[in-house]
Design a protein around this motif. Structure first.
Motif, short mmCIF file in Angstrom:
data_model
loop_
_atom_site.label_atom_id
_atom_site.label_comp_id
_atom_site.label_asym_id
_atom_site.label_seq_id
_atom_site.Cartn_x
_atom_site.Cartn_y
_atom_site.Cartn_z
N LYS A 132 34.56 33.53 38.27
CA LYS A 132 35.94 33.97 38.46
C LYS A 132 36.80 33.50 37.31
O LYS A 132 36.67 32.37 36.83
CB LYS A 132 36.49 33.45 39.79
CG LYS A 132 35.87 34.15 40.98
CD LYS A 132 36.52 33.72 42.25
CE LYS A 132 35.86 34.45 43.41
NZ LYS A 132 36.23 33.89 44.69
N TYR A 133 37.69 34.40 36.89
CA TYR A 133 38.63 34.13 35.81
C TYR A 133 40.03 34.52 36.24
O TYR A 133 40.22 35.50 36.95
CB TYR A 133 38.26 34.91 34.55
CG TYR A 133 37.02 34.40 33.87
CD1 TYR A 133 37.11 33.44 32.88
CD2 TYR A 133 35.77 34.86 34.25
CE1 TYR A 133 35.97 32.96 32.26
CE2 TYR A 133 34.63 34.38 33.64
CZ TYR A 133 34.73 33.42 32.65
OH TYR A 133 33.61 32.95 32.06
N LEU A 134 41.00 33.76 35.77
CA LEU A 134 42.40 34.05 36.00
C LEU A 134 42.99 34.61 34.71
O LEU A 134 42.83 34.01 33.64
CB LEU A 134 43.15 32.78 36.40
CG LEU A 134 44.66 32.88 36.57
CD1 LEU A 134 45.00 33.77 37.76
CD2 LEU A 134 45.26 31.50 36.75
N PHE B 88 43.99 50.20 36.45
CA PHE B 88 43.04 49.18 35.99
C PHE B 88 42.49 48.41 37.19
O PHE B 88 41.28 48.27 37.36
CB PHE B 88 43.74 48.24 35.00
CG PHE B 88 42.88 47.14 34.46
CD1 PHE B 88 42.04 47.36 33.38
CD2 PHE B 88 42.93 45.87 35.01
CE1 PHE B 88 41.26 46.34 32.86
CE2 PHE B 88 42.14 44.84 34.50
CZ PHE B 88 41.30 45.08 33.43
N ALA B 89 43.38 47.93 38.06
CA ALA B 89 42.96 47.17 39.25
C ALA B 89 42.13 48.04 40.18
O ALA B 89 41.11 47.57 40.71
CB ALA B 89 44.18 46.61 39.97
N ALA B 90 42.52 49.29 40.39
CA ALA B 90 41.78 50.18 41.28
C ALA B 90 40.36 50.41 40.77
O ALA B 90 39.40 50.43 41.54
CB ALA B 90 42.52 51.50 41.44
N ARG B 91 40.22 50.59 39.46
CA ARG B 91 38.89 50.80 38.88
C ARG B 91 38.02 49.57 39.07
O ARG B 91 36.84 49.66 39.41
CB ARG B 91 39.02 51.13 37.39
CG ARG B 91 37.69 51.47 36.73
CD ARG B 91 37.87 52.04 35.34
NE ARG B 91 38.73 51.27 34.48
CZ ARG B 91 38.33 50.20 33.77
NH1 ARG B 91 37.09 49.78 33.85
NH2 ARG B 91 39.18 49.57 32.99
N LEU B 92 38.62 48.37 38.90
CA LEU B 92 37.84 47.14 39.06
C LEU B 92 37.55 46.83 40.53
O LEU B 92 36.56 46.16 40.84
CB LEU B 92 38.55 45.96 38.40
CG LEU B 92 38.68 46.06 36.88
CD1 LEU B 92 39.28 44.79 36.31
CD2 LEU B 92 37.35 46.36 36.23
N VAL C 76 39.62 40.72 42.25
CA VAL C 76 39.80 39.87 43.42
C VAL C 76 41.21 40.01 43.96
O VAL C 76 41.42 40.31 45.13
CB VAL C 76 39.48 38.39 43.09
CG1 VAL C 76 39.76 37.50 44.29
CG2 VAL C 76 38.03 38.24 42.63
N ASP C 77 42.22 39.80 43.11
CA ASP C 77 43.60 39.88 43.53
C ASP C 77 44.49 39.85 42.29
O ASP C 77 44.05 39.46 41.22
CB ASP C 77 43.96 38.70 44.44
CG ASP C 77 45.23 38.93 45.26
OD1 ASP C 77 45.81 40.02 45.19
OD2 ASP C 77 45.64 38.00 45.95
N TRP D 110 49.72 37.70 37.45
CA TRP D 110 48.36 37.18 37.30
C TRP D 110 47.38 38.13 37.96
O TRP D 110 47.74 38.96 38.79
CB TRP D 110 48.24 35.79 37.92
CG TRP D 110 48.68 35.73 39.36
CD1 TRP D 110 49.94 35.47 39.82
CD2 TRP D 110 47.89 35.98 40.52
NE1 TRP D 110 49.97 35.54 41.20
CE2 TRP D 110 48.72 35.84 41.65
CE3 TRP D 110 46.55 36.30 40.72
CZ2 TRP D 110 48.26 36.01 42.95
CZ3 TRP D 110 46.09 36.47 42.01
CH2 TRP D 110 46.94 36.32 43.12
N MET D 111 46.13 38.02 37.55
CA MET D 111 45.06 38.81 38.13
C MET D 111 43.81 37.93 38.14
O MET D 111 43.56 37.20 37.18
CB MET D 111 44.83 40.06 37.29
CG MET D 111 43.84 41.03 37.88
SD MET D 111 43.68 42.54 36.88
CE MET D 111 45.22 43.36 37.28
#
Length: 135
Positions: free
Chosen positions: A3-5, A40-44, A51-52, A88-89
């Motif tokens: 996991k990365y922030l 971008f978030a939807a694709r991931l 994650v969030d 953040w993501m």
């Protein structure tokens, strides 16, 4: 998986190539930027790597412990400080290289004039528990 922030700094980081502050963008430019982030978030999400993520308000307060039986000390808000973390993501990816690849892609979100902003994103791994030593 690791996991990365990803932290989106809008002040206090190296200036992006398209360095027009968001408060000077047109409503259409803001919408295009937000849509890019959402896509971008939807694709991931489909690949299981997202994650969030959240956008953050510009104001905040520093808080610290001030001793037994005393209320916490606060100082702020800090809207005028040079550091602003706007969002953040969290990513859950197979490797550091994949995290860097995705951060680079997110850095291309459109800004003023519809051109990529080339923003600097801080990429930080989650702290992992040290291995247990057994004999």
């Amino acid at each position: 998986m690791a996991k990365y922030l990803l932290l989106k700094h809008y002040r206090g980081a190296p200036a992006p190539a398209n360095d027009v502050p968001m408060d000077q963008w047109t409503p259409e430019e803001i919408s295009a930027h937000m849509q890019y982030m959402s896509d971008f978030a939807a694709r991931l999400e489909k690949t299981g790597e997202f994650v969030d993520g959240q956008a953050l308000a510009p104001e905040g307060t520093w808080v610290r412990y001030d001793g037994e039986g005393r209320p916490p000390v606060t100082d702020g808000p800090f809207a005028e400080t040079k550091d602003l973390i706007a969002g953040w993501m969290v990513l859950d990816v197979d490797s550091y290289e994949r995290a860097v690849e995705l951060a680079g892609e997110l850095s291309a979100a459109p800004g003023a004039g519809g051109k990529p902003i080339h923003e600097w994103l801080e990429l930080r791994p989650f702290l992992a528990a040290p291995p247990t030593i057994t004999e």
